[in-house]
Design a protein around this motif. Structure first.
Motif, PDB file in Angstrom:
ATOM      1  N   VAL A  76       0.841  -1.201   0.000  1.00  0.00           N
ATOM      2  CA  VAL A  76       0.000   0.000   0.000  1.00  0.00           C
ATOM      3  C   VAL A  76       0.876   1.250   0.000  1.00  0.00           C
ATOM      4  O   VAL A  76       1.709   1.438   0.899  1.00  0.00           O
ATOM      5  CB  VAL A  76      -0.949   0.020   1.218  1.00  0.00           C
ATOM      6  N   ARG A  77       0.712   2.078  -0.995  1.00  0.00           N
ATOM      7  CA  ARG A  77       1.469   3.327  -1.035  1.00  0.00           C
ATOM      8  C   ARG A  77       1.127   4.202   0.174  1.00  0.00           C
ATOM      9  O   ARG A  77      -0.013   4.204   0.645  1.00  0.00           O
ATOM     10  CB  ARG A  77       1.133   4.110  -2.318  1.00  0.00           C
ATOM     11  N   GLY A  78       2.125   4.957   0.639  1.00  0.00           N
ATOM     12  CA  GLY A  78       1.887   5.836   1.779  1.00  0.00           C
ATOM     13  C   GLY A  78       1.878   5.107   3.107  1.00  0.00           C
ATOM     14  O   GLY A  78       1.355   5.632   4.086  1.00  0.00           O
ATOM     15  N   THR A  79       2.453   3.894   3.135  1.00  0.00           N
ATOM     16  CA  THR A  79       2.539   3.153   4.396  1.00  0.00           C
ATOM     17  C   THR A  79       3.973   2.704   4.635  1.00  0.00           C
ATOM     18  O   THR A  79       4.810   2.709   3.734  1.00  0.00           O
ATOM     19  CB  THR A  79       1.626   1.909   4.396  1.00  0.00           C
ATOM     20  N   MET A  80       4.212   2.289   5.859  1.00  0.00           N
ATOM     21  CA  MET A  80       5.520   1.785   6.270  1.00  0.00           C
ATOM     22  C   MET A  80       5.277   0.522   7.087  1.00  0.00           C
ATOM     23  O   MET A  80       4.315   0.447   7.868  1.00  0.00           O
ATOM     24  CB  MET A  80       6.219   2.850   7.121  1.00  0.00           C
ATOM     25  N   TYR A  81       6.131  -0.473   6.923  1.00  0.00           N
ATOM     26  CA  TYR A  81       5.946  -1.717   7.649  1.00  0.00           C
ATOM     27  C   TYR A  81       7.289  -2.236   8.142  1.00  0.00           C
ATOM     28  O   TYR A  81       8.363  -1.765   7.731  1.00  0.00           O
ATOM     29  CB  TYR A  81       5.260  -2.770   6.765  1.00  0.00           C
ATOM     30  N   ARG A  82       7.236  -3.211   9.043  1.00  0.00           N
ATOM     31  CA  ARG A  82       8.444  -3.848   9.587  1.00  0.00           C
ATOM     32  C   ARG A  82       8.635  -5.211   8.945  1.00  0.00           C
ATOM     33  O   ARG A  82       7.664  -5.903   8.647  1.00  0.00           O
ATOM     34  CB  ARG A  82       8.325  -4.005  11.103  1.00  0.00           C
ATOM     35  N   THR A  83       9.885  -5.591   8.777  1.00  0.00           N
ATOM     36  CA  THR A  83      10.181  -6.893   8.196  1.00  0.00           C
ATOM     37  C   THR A  83      11.552  -7.371   8.677  1.00  0.00           C
ATOM     38  O   THR A  83      12.376  -6.549   9.103  1.00  0.00           O
ATOM     39  CB  THR A  83      10.149  -6.829   6.649  1.00  0.00           C
ATOM     40  N   ALA A  84      11.762  -8.658   8.595  1.00  0.00           N
ATOM     41  CA  ALA A  84      13.041  -9.207   9.052  1.00  0.00           C
ATOM     42  C   ALA A  84      14.106  -9.181   7.974  1.00  0.00           C
ATOM     43  O   ALA A  84      15.297  -9.362   8.270  1.00  0.00           O
ATOM     44  CB  ALA A  84      12.839 -10.652   9.535  1.00  0.00           C
ATOM     45  N   VAL A 133      12.066   3.110   0.710  1.00  0.00           N
ATOM     46  CA  VAL A 133      13.225   3.460   1.526  1.00  0.00           C
ATOM     47  C   VAL A 133      13.293   2.507   2.712  1.00  0.00           C
ATOM     48  O   VAL A 133      12.282   2.265   3.384  1.00  0.00           O
ATOM     49  CB  VAL A 133      13.142   4.910   2.038  1.00  0.00           C
ATOM     50  N   ALA A 134      14.469   1.940   2.962  1.00  0.00           N
ATOM     51  CA  ALA A 134      14.654   0.979   4.046  1.00  0.00           C
ATOM     52  C   ALA A 134      15.644   1.522   5.079  1.00  0.00           C
ATOM     53  O   ALA A 134      16.658   2.121   4.720  1.00  0.00           O
ATOM     54  CB  ALA A 134      15.164  -0.346   3.489  1.00  0.00           C
ATOM     55  N   GLN A 135      15.349   1.273   6.340  1.00  0.00           N
ATOM     56  CA  GLN A 135      16.264   1.624   7.430  1.00  0.00           C
ATOM     57  C   GLN A 135      16.236   0.506   8.464  1.00  0.00           C
ATOM     58  O   GLN A 135      15.173   0.006   8.828  1.00  0.00           O
ATOM     59  CB  GLN A 135      15.869   2.953   8.064  1.00  0.00           C
ATOM     60  N   ARG A 136      17.421   0.113   8.939  1.00  0.00           N
ATOM     61  CA  ARG A 136      17.523  -1.018   9.858  1.00  0.00           C
ATOM     62  C   ARG A 136      17.582  -0.540  11.300  1.00  0.00           C
ATOM     63  O   ARG A 136      18.229   0.448  11.637  1.00  0.00           O
ATOM     64  CB  ARG A 136      18.771  -1.846   9.531  1.00  0.00           C
ATOM     65  N   PHE A 137      16.887  -1.273  12.174  1.00  0.00           N
ATOM     66  CA  PHE A 137      16.895  -1.049  13.619  1.00  0.00           C
ATOM     67  C   PHE A 137      17.220  -2.383  14.278  1.00  0.00           C
ATOM     68  O   PHE A 137      16.331  -3.206  14.507  1.00  0.00           O
ATOM     69  CB  PHE A 137      15.539  -0.527  14.091  1.00  0.00           C
ATOM     70  N   GLY A 138      18.501  -2.608  14.547  1.00  0.00           N
ATOM     71  CA  GLY A 138      18.898  -3.900  15.087  1.00  0.00           C
ATOM     72  C   GLY A 138      18.676  -4.988  14.056  1.00  0.00           C
ATOM     73  O   GLY A 138      19.215  -4.942  12.951  1.00  0.00           O
ATOM     74  N   THR A 139      17.822  -5.946  14.395  1.00  0.00           N
ATOM     75  CA  THR A 139      17.535  -7.054  13.469  1.00  0.00           C
ATOM     76  C   THR A 139      16.275  -6.802  12.643  1.00  0.00           C
ATOM     77  O   THR A 139      15.863  -7.669  11.869  1.00  0.00           O
ATOM     78  CB  THR A 139      17.353  -8.351  14.259  1.00  0.00           C
ATOM     79  N   VAL A 140      15.657  -5.630  12.821  1.00  0.00           N
ATOM     80  CA  VAL A 140      14.397  -5.322  12.138  1.00  0.00           C
ATOM     81  C   VAL A 140      14.628  -4.232  11.095  1.00  0.00           C
ATOM     82  O   VAL A 140      15.347  -3.264  11.330  1.00  0.00           O
ATOM     83  CB  VAL A 140      13.333  -4.850  13.158  1.00  0.00           C
TER      84      VAL A 140
END
Length: 638
Positions: free
Chosen positions: A184-192, A235-242
């Motif tokens: 979905v455009r305009g959203t952000m999600y978490r992934t491994a 755009v991707a940004q890492r936070f630890g393992t997420v």
């Protein structure tokens, strides 16, 4: 729920604001969008976050919990630029402060997870939108993680949100698990794992940006140009393992879609349960105003509106606005005055150029800064036609414009008599404009036009009002202590105020709010696009001096102004001359309190000082005012 025969909700919408059912309030719009699609929505405004009970009051929603801090970032809502608690909250009943927690999105999200661990949790609103990446938080003076990570949400909706929430709701209704909603455009999600599509832009991780300011600036430089609905990439940004993945922005709303959003059956007031408190103050500013469009191509560095709403203008039709204006005339408290017709910038009613609706905004350049783009469509024809239709409506006496005029865009329009029409019909004695500063270096950091443009606008405004026989004044707004400003720049601004014979009653100290370019520069001391170092006034004493210089006529600021002038190497501005900002301390005052109780004019003295007005000091005649200057010049605020 009982009255409607609902056994349960589809969505529970939790908000940090009191509930006002008006299109200027985000929670109301999102709720109406979902309602229009047949979903059952329950609103939980300002729940008691100290326990789970109020969150459980309407039961578990069938599809998801939606969380927003409200119309403002909760930290900005509570704290001033000096980090002091505000005494009131206009988005709360009776203006009472303290009815929402700090970092409301995170706190509410945590409560939802305590109540229902497996319930889809979706966050949105200004706070979530502007804190979607690792960001500098002024109030804790640290780099914080994405609010998506800290809230534990499944999805983050950034921007205005109507398209996103409608698409998400349809997917959930079809049984798609929230962890599968990824496109979905305009959203952000978490992934491994980082997507392997080859197009996702990876920015430095939270660990990197929190340890290295140059990495923070680099992350901003990389993600900023991707906030365009036509050419923006994920755009991707890492936070630890997420990993957090921001999908590209949604396409601009069409005129029909805009009309639909503002055409829902809003009651246009606060919930009746707030009557006992005197209502919700925030409604007063917009009760009789019209939102004509969204978006802003001005792109001021200190403003995050274009980061939230986008740079592409999305406008409503004349018919939609005229219909809403007719509705206003039927309201019991309407006195014949429409208070505003505008948006983030009132006179931006059309896209800045034809290319924007096909190819999006230009990378690496702005529409108005440092000078207007050759392709800029500086044309107020549509706006003038709209204003004329609104003025002609039965029951409408006057249509004002209060949401701010971009004067450089106005001056670039050589086709229409907009300034003449503005002064003749749409100014209520004072016109608010925002030159923000006069120093070329500071204006360059701000992304604002040079002072000479404002000077020409002042002259044009005064001339038009002279021809019309009207006494109407300009009220310019200025920012103190913005990145790039030192004491010499503040002195230059003070001299400008002296020359135009104006003292601002309000001065905005720069507040580094999440998401803006100026905040990135404030934290890092680096322009992320050029890599050059920028002076940032962080010292409390310097900030105090810069602010005092803007209100140098205030008696309480006198000693601070003298200290600032000496520190800036401008002692020539302390004395009795016509160009001096303040007078020197009189010898008899420095020696002691030996003077007689009254001076030769018969004025009573206190502590050796006359109680005469500051305007009478020094025997200097106060210059007379002219068109284009504030009626409050030379007076103390209040």
């Amino acid at each position: 729920m009982e009255a409607r025969g609902w056994a349960g909700l589809d969505f529970l919408l939790i908000s940090g604001d009191a509930y006002v059912d008006h299109p200027s309030f985000g929670p109301a719009v999102i709720a109406r969008v979902l309602e229009s699609r047949g979903f059952r929505v329950g609103i939980l405004p300002q729940p008691d976050w100290r326990s789970r009970d109020s969150f459980l009051a309407m039961g578990r929603p069938r599809l998801a919990a939606l969380v927003t801090a409200g119309n403002l970032d909760s930290m900005l809502n509570r704290f001033t630029a000096s980090k002091k608690s505000r005494s009131s909250d206009s988005y709360s009943p009776g203006g009472k402060a303290g009815l929402r927690p700090d970092r409301a999105t995170i706190v509410y999200g945590s409560r939802v997870r305590e109540c229902w661990k497996d319930l889809p949790l979706i966050i949105g609103g200004v706070e979530a939108s502007l804190r979607r990446f690792a960001h500098y938080d002024y109030w804790s003076d640290e780099v914080r993680r994405s609010i998506l990570v800290d809230s534990g949400a499944d999805l983050l909706v950034y921007g205005m949100g109507e398209k996103q929430i409608a698409e998400i709701a349809a997917l959930l209704e079809r049984g798609v698990p929230v962890e599968k909603i990824r496109s979905v455009r305009g959203t952000m999600y978490r992934t491994a794992a980082l997507p392997e599509d080859g197009r996702t832009v990876e920015v430095p991780s939270w660990e990197d940006v929190s340890a290295d300011k140059r990495k923070f600036a680099e992350a901003f430089r990389l993600q900023y140009p991707e906030q365009d609905p036509f050419h923006g990439r994920a755009v991707a940004q890492r936070f630890g393992t997420v990993w957090t993945i921001q999908n590209p922005p949604p396409r601009p709303l069409t005129m029909d879609e805009m009309d639909g959003i503002y055409g829902y059956p809003y009651t246009r007031t606060y919930h009746p349960m707030y009557e006992k408190d005197g209502g919700v103050p925030a409604i007063e500013e917009v009760r009789f105003s019209l939102t004509s469009h969204r978006g802003c191509f001005g792109s001021c560095s200190f403003c995050a509106i274009h980061y939230h709403q986008g740079r592409i203008i999305q406008a409503r039709s004349h018919g939609s606005l005229v219909e809403e204006a007719r509705l206003l005339t039927t309201l019991p408290d309407f006195k014949g005055y429409i208070h505003d017709v505008g948006g983030p910038t009132a006179n931006f009613r059309i896209p800045s150029c034809d290319d924007q609706l096909v190819r999006g905004t230009c990378r690496g350049r702005q529409c108005l800064f440092p000078t207007p783009c050759p392709k800029l469509r500086a044309d107020h024809s549509d706006y003038l036609e709209l204003l004329g239709k609104l003025r002609a409506l039965p029951g409408v006496k006057k249509v004002f414009i209060r949401s701010g005029i971009r004067f450089d865009y106005l001056m670039a329009d050589k086709k229409t008599p907009f300034l003449e029409e503005l002064c003749a019909h749409h100014v209520s004695g004072q016109l608010k404009v925002a030159p923000e500063h006069v120093s070329p270096g500071v204006l360059s950091v701000m992304g604002k036009p040079g002072c000479e443009v404002y000077g020409k606008f002042m002259e044009a405004y005064a001339e038009v009002n002279r021809k019309l026989g009207k006494k109407q004044y300009l009220v310019p707004y200025f920012i103190s202590s913005h990145p790039g400003a030192d004491l010499k720049d503040a002195v230059q601004l003070a001299e400008f105020l002296r020359d135009i014979r104006f003292q601002p009653e309000q001065v905005q100290d720069f507040i580094p709010t999440p998401g803006s370019l100026s905040t990135c520069i404030y934290y890092t001391g680096i322009d992320p696009f050029s890599g050059k170092k920028v002076h940032v006034p962080k010292d409390r004493n310097e900030r105090k001096m810069q602010r005092a210089l803007l209100q140098y006529r205030e008696p309480k600021n006198r000693e601070t102004v003298i200290s600032a002038l000496k520190a800036a190497g401008r002692p020539d501005l302390v004395g009795e001359g016509p160009r001096c900002l303040v007078r020197e301390q009189h010898k008899e005052t420095r020696r002691g309190r030996e003077s007689s109780p009254a001076d030769s004019s018969g004025k009573r003295k206190r502590g050796g000082k006359s109680t005469a007005s500051p305007r009478q000091g020094g025997g200097r005649k106060e210059p007379s005012r002219g068109p284009g200057r504030s009626p409050s010049e030379g007076r103390r605020p209040g």
